[in-house]
Every structure is written in C-alpha cells, then in structure tokens.
Design a protein around this motif. Structure first.
Motif, PDB file in Angstrom:
ATOM      1  N   ALA A   1       0.962  -1.301  -0.007  1.00  0.00           N
ATOM      2  CA  ALA A   1      -0.110   0.067   0.055  1.00  0.00           C
ATOM      3  C   ALA A   1       0.898   1.376  -0.036  1.00  0.00           C
ATOM      4  N   THR A   2       0.503   2.185  -0.714  1.00  0.00           N
ATOM      5  CA  THR A   2       1.205   3.520  -0.608  1.00  0.00           C
ATOM      6  C   THR A   2       0.208   4.635  -0.574  1.00  0.00           C
ATOM      7  N   THR A   3       0.540   5.934  -1.049  1.00  0.00           N
ATOM      8  CA  THR A   3      -0.425   7.102  -1.060  1.00  0.00           C
ATOM      9  C   THR A   3      -1.387   6.805  -1.674  1.00  0.00           C
ATOM     10  N   GLY A   4      -2.549   7.337  -1.216  1.00  0.00           N
ATOM     11  CA  GLY A   4      -3.949   6.992  -1.908  1.00  0.00           C
ATOM     12  C   GLY A   4      -4.693   5.802  -1.313  1.00  0.00           C
TER      13      GLY A   4
ATOM     14  N   ASN B   1      -1.102   6.312   5.803  1.00  0.00           N
ATOM     15  CA  ASN B   1      -0.104   7.365   6.313  1.00  0.00           C
ATOM     16  C   ASN B   1       0.674   6.707   7.029  1.00  0.00           C
ATOM     17  N   ALA B   2       2.044   6.289   6.271  1.00  0.00           N
ATOM     18  CA  ALA B   2       2.979   5.248   6.713  1.00  0.00           C
ATOM     19  C   ALA B   2       3.591   5.831   8.119  1.00  0.00           C
ATOM     20  N   THR B   3       3.738   7.073   8.272  1.00  0.00           N
ATOM     21  CA  THR B   3       4.289   7.668   9.256  1.00  0.00           C
ATOM     22  C   THR B   3       3.524   7.187  10.621  1.00  0.00           C
ATOM     23  N   LYS B   4       2.197   7.320  10.560  1.00  0.00           N
ATOM     24  CA  LYS B   4       1.286   7.078  11.496  1.00  0.00           C
ATOM     25  C   LYS B   4       1.075   5.498  11.767  1.00  0.00           C
ATOM     26  N   THR B   5       1.319   4.957  10.872  1.00  0.00           N
ATOM     27  CA  THR B   5       0.999   3.441  10.954  1.00  0.00           C
ATOM     28  C   THR B   5       2.123   2.892  11.541  1.00  0.00           C
ATOM     29  N   ARG B   6       3.573   3.196  11.199  1.00  0.00           N
ATOM     30  CA  ARG B   6       4.532   2.896  11.907  1.00  0.00           C
ATOM     31  C   ARG B   6       4.728   3.102  13.633  1.00  0.00           C
TER      32      ARG B   6
ATOM     33  N   ARG C   1      -3.339 -10.564  16.107  1.00  0.00           N
ATOM     34  CA  ARG C   1      -2.508 -11.330  17.211  1.00  0.00           C
ATOM     35  C   ARG C   1      -3.370 -11.715  18.335  1.00  0.00           C
ATOM     36  N   ILE C   2      -3.383 -12.889  18.763  1.00  0.00           N
ATOM     37  CA  ILE C   2      -3.870 -13.135  20.110  1.00  0.00           C
ATOM     38  C   ILE C   2      -2.954 -13.405  21.032  1.00  0.00           C
ATOM     39  N   VAL C   3      -3.501 -13.005  22.200  1.00  0.00           N
ATOM     40  CA  VAL C   3      -2.729 -13.049  23.690  1.00  0.00           C
ATOM     41  C   VAL C   3      -3.580 -13.429  24.682  1.00  0.00           C
ATOM     42  N   SER C   4      -3.186 -14.158  25.618  1.00  0.00           N
ATOM     43  CA  SER C   4      -4.176 -14.792  26.649  1.00  0.00           C
ATOM     44  C   SER C   4      -5.444 -15.178  26.257  1.00  0.00           C
ATOM     45  N   GLY C   5      -5.519 -15.624  24.883  1.00  0.00           N
ATOM     46  CA  GLY C   5      -6.963 -16.260  24.429  1.00  0.00           C
ATOM     47  C   GLY C   5      -7.731 -14.906  23.810  1.00  0.00           C
ATOM     48  N   LYS C   6      -7.319 -13.970  23.973  1.00  0.00           N
ATOM     49  CA  LYS C   6      -8.172 -12.557  23.340  1.00  0.00           C
ATOM     50  C   LYS C   6      -7.365 -11.821  22.301  1.00  0.00           C
ATOM     51  N   VAL C   7      -8.140 -11.330  21.387  1.00  0.00           N
ATOM     52  CA  VAL C   7      -7.600 -10.586  20.397  1.00  0.00           C
ATOM     53  C   VAL C   7      -6.847  -9.226  20.984  1.00  0.00           C
ATOM     54  N   LYS C   8      -5.617  -8.955  20.639  1.00  0.00           N
ATOM     55  CA  LYS C   8      -4.738  -7.999  21.240  1.00  0.00           C
ATOM     56  C   LYS C   8      -4.602  -6.873  20.052  1.00  0.00           C
ATOM     57  N   TYR C   9      -4.024  -7.169  18.938  1.00  0.00           N
ATOM     58  CA  TYR C   9      -3.926  -6.457  17.893  1.00  0.00           C
ATOM     59  C   TYR C   9      -4.448  -7.020  16.474  1.00  0.00           C
ATOM     60  N   VAL C  10      -5.158  -5.907  15.509  1.00  0.00           N
ATOM     61  CA  VAL C  10      -5.387  -6.135  14.317  1.00  0.00           C
ATOM     62  C   VAL C  10      -4.791  -5.181  13.466  1.00  0.00           C
ATOM     63  N   HIS C  11      -4.295  -5.670  12.230  1.00  0.00           N
ATOM     64  CA  HIS C  11      -3.349  -4.852  11.211  1.00  0.00           C
ATOM     65  C   HIS C  11      -4.106  -5.164   9.822  1.00  0.00           C
ATOM     66  N   THR C  12      -4.622  -4.088   9.283  1.00  0.00           N
ATOM     67  CA  THR C  12      -4.815  -4.128   7.843  1.00  0.00           C
ATOM     68  C   THR C  12      -4.208  -3.231   6.978  1.00  0.00           C
ATOM     69  N   ILE C  13      -3.633  -3.832   5.922  1.00  0.00           N
ATOM     70  CA  ILE C  13      -3.369  -3.213   4.589  1.00  0.00           C
ATOM     71  C   ILE C  13      -4.207  -3.440   3.315  1.00  0.00           C
ATOM     72  N   THR C  14      -4.861  -2.435   2.849  1.00  0.00           N
ATOM     73  CA  THR C  14      -5.550  -2.411   1.921  1.00  0.00           C
ATOM     74  C   THR C  14      -5.281  -1.370   0.776  1.00  0.00           C
ATOM     75  N   VAL C  15      -5.095  -2.140  -0.304  1.00  0.00           N
ATOM     76  CA  VAL C  15      -4.750  -1.510  -1.572  1.00  0.00           C
ATOM     77  C   VAL C  15      -6.066  -0.987  -2.497  1.00  0.00           C
ATOM     78  N   MET C  16      -6.091   0.120  -2.770  1.00  0.00           N
ATOM     79  CA  MET C  16      -7.677   0.630  -3.383  1.00  0.00           C
ATOM     80  C   MET C  16      -7.493   0.563  -5.095  1.00  0.00           C
ATOM     81  N   LYS C  17      -6.411   0.736  -5.290  1.00  0.00           N
ATOM     82  CA  LYS C  17      -5.998   0.630  -6.915  1.00  0.00           C
ATOM     83  C   LYS C  17      -5.664  -0.881  -7.333  1.00  0.00           C
ATOM     84  N   THR C  18      -6.146  -1.358  -8.462  1.00  0.00           N
ATOM     85  CA  THR C  18      -5.931  -2.744  -8.820  1.00  0.00           C
ATOM     86  C   THR C  18      -5.618  -2.529 -10.228  1.00  0.00           C
TER      87      THR C  18
END
Ligand SMILES: *[C@@H]1O[C@H](CO)[C@@H](O)[C@H](O)[C@H]1NC(C)=O
Ligand SMILES: *[C@@H]1O[C@H](CO)[C@@H](O)[C@H](O)[C@H]1NC(C)=O
Ligand SMILES: *[C@@H]1O[C@H](CO)[C@@H](O)[C@H](O)[C@H]1NC(C)=O
Ligand SMILES: *[C@@H]1O[C@H](CO)[C@@H](O)[C@H](O)[C@H]1NC(C)=O
Length: 262
Positions: free
Chosen positions: A126-129, A134-139, A245-262
């Motif tokens: 994924a990139t701009t658009g 926003n790569a800085t915020k994601t990072r 990511r599941i920690v102690s049996g519960k979802v702790k993190y979710v990350h998504t990368i979605t590309v809008m241009k195909t």
C-alpha cells in the motif's frame, strides 16, 4: 566398498530427515534475505526455486524483474512471523522516507519444507492513496506494540488462529461472525493509519453477498498471530492483508493493509 555405500546411504537418509523439517531459523533467514533484497533493490542473492517460482504483487502474478523488489527502499520498521507447518513466513515492513512511502505485507513460501529455496513471494503493497494511508502514523502505532513470544502454555492453537482470521474476513458477509471472535478489552486495530481502541467496537455484521476471497494464511502459534492475504471482494476487488494477534486467548492487535488501486 560396501561400508562406503552404506555410509553414503546413511548420509542421504540423514539429509532427507534434516530437510523434512521446516525450522524457524530457516524461515527467518529467508525472510531476512528478502528484506536485504528490498533494501538494496537487488534480487540476485535470493535463492529462488529454479522452476515454478512465482512472484505476486497486489494479487497479480508478475516477473520479479518488474516488481518493487528491484527498487531500493529504506525501511523504518520490519517484523516477521513464522509458520513451520506451512513452511511460510509473513513479513511486514514500512518505509516512510523516499519518494514513495510504503506499508507492505509479504508472504514467502518454500517447497517441501526446504527453507533454502523460495517457491513464492506474495506481496500486498500500500502507498499514498490507499485505504487510510499514512505510513508515519502506521509505523508509530505498530512500533509501540509488544510482539514478544507467548509462553508455551498460553499459545493459541493453529485452529483457533485460523478461525479468528476467517471469522474476521467473514464479518462483512456473515452477521454472526463478529460475535465468534474473542475480542480483548485492550485490543487495538490499526487499519492503514486509522486506530480503533478497543478494536471490538463498530464492527460490520453482514451486508455484503460477496465473500472475501483468495485467502492465503501464515500462522505462527509462538507469536499468537495469523496473517491472511486476500482479495477484499465484499467491498471491492482490493488486494488486502489482515493480521491478527491473540494474547491470553483474546485478540490484542489487528493490522490491515488495503490497496484501493487494482
Ligand atoms: C512445476 O509445476 C509443474 C506444473 O504444476 C509440475 O508438474 C512440476 O512438477 C513442478 N516442478 C517442480 C520442480 O516443482
Ligand atoms: C529489521 O528489523 C530489525 C529489528 O527488529 C533490524 O535489526 C533489522 O536491521 C531490520 N532489517 C532491515 C533490512 O531494515
Ligand atoms: C513438513 O513439516 C511438517 C511439520 O514438521 C510435516 O508435517 C510435513 O509432512 C513436512 N512436509 C514435507 C513435504 O516434508
Ligand atoms: C501523516 O500523519 C502525521 C501525524 O498525524 C502528519 O503529521 C502528516 O502530515 C501525515 N502525512 C500525510 C502525508 O498526510
């Protein structure tokens, strides 16, 4: 003579036994060779399968020589999870500097448990658009996360991880899917650069008739993570990565990368 033949046969058997195991060290070394290639823009040191190697970028098969691997990027952040059962790895990396910022998720697969050879590289970039990009915020969100290994007694099973990944992607088509996911109360969802906390709030409950397809999994019980590359058909034909990511049996993190241009 006979003795020599026997020793030769024994050596062959031992080699076969060694090659039959897909190890975390081997997977990690291959993933690191991919990261090195990406930072140099040179693919010559990658140990690609001589036949049947495939490169996929945003769900399309292309020549590696025409891929983003031939451009050097300076990486701010990278993290890798390892699947010794499927003999595959998932690496995400973020580059904020340079002409084009990127947030990338890549699955690498190996033939016959042999991590010295790469049979496929499968990248969603994924990139701009792209969605909430926003790569800085994601990072900055991802850098602050804790991805330490889970003690053996607390590891989610492969089945639990795969079900969580599938249920997540099914939420858009199955009204009941969201309720099958063990949301943690302190869970964080980073979609592109959009943060939702706790992550179990404001979820879809069906509505689309098109199931999210082309699912490819990398499951790491030691990190408690599943990454699914897919095409996000319920909303559009978008190349996508969903990592949970599941920690102690519960979802702790979710990350998504979605590309809008195909
Ligand atoms: C390459 O793919 C073809 C067709 O799927 C298959 O017949 C062949 O055995 C494969 N070769 C290797 C080395 O895996
Ligand atoms: C990937 O991240 C690790 C730290 O987690 C770092 O030591 C390594 O240099 C990074 N690799 C690249 C190619 O940037
Ligand atoms: C790869 O390793 C897994 C786990 O050790 C094993 O179940 C599987 O049979 C192996 N596959 C091959 C092709 O050697
Ligand atoms: C990304 O987010 C940061 C922090 O909120 C902001 O300073 C920056 O301007 C944003 N970058 C772009 C390209 O929108």
């Amino acid at each position: 003579m006979l003795r020599r033949a026997l020793l030769g046969a024994l050596a062959a058997v031992l080699t076969a036994i060694a090659a039959a195991d897909c190890t975390r060290d081997g997977l990690l070394a291959a993933a690191q060779s991919y990261l090195t290639a990406q930072t140099t823009g040179k693919t010559t040191d990658l140990k690609l399968a001589p036949s049947n190697f495939t490169f996929q970028q945003n769900n399309k098969a292309i020549e590696i020589s025409k891929s983003m691997l031939t451009t050097a990027y300076k990486l701010d952040l990278n993290r890798t999870s390892l699947d010794t059962t499927a003999c595959a790895s998932y690496t995400m990396w973020i580059s904020t500097s340079g002409a084009k910022p990127y947030v990338v998720g890549t699955q690498i697969r190996h033939p016959g448990n042999d991590t010295s050879v790469i049979s496929s590289i499968d990248t969603v970039a994924a990139t701009t658009g792209d969605l909430f990009f926003n790569a800085t915020k994601t990072r900055d969100y991802i850098k602050a996360e804790d991805w330490s290994l889970i003690p053996e007694s607390g590891r989610p099973s492969r089945d639990v991880l795969k079900k969580a990944g599938d249920a997540y992607l099914d939420m858009w088509t199955d009204a009941k899917a969201a309720d099958t996911i063990p949301w943690g109360t302190d869970c964080e969802r980073v979609e592109g650069s959009s943060l939702t906390r706790p992550c179990g709030g404001s979820l879809p409950h069906g509505g689309s008739t098109k199931t999210n397809g082309m699912r490819r999994y990398v499951i790491d019980e030691q990190l408690g993570s599943v990454d699914v590359l897919c095409q996000f058909d319920s909303l559009g034909p978008w190349p996508d990565s969903h990592e949970i990511r599941i920690v102690s049996g519960k979802v702790k993190y979710v990350h998504t990368i979605t590309v809008m241009k195909t």
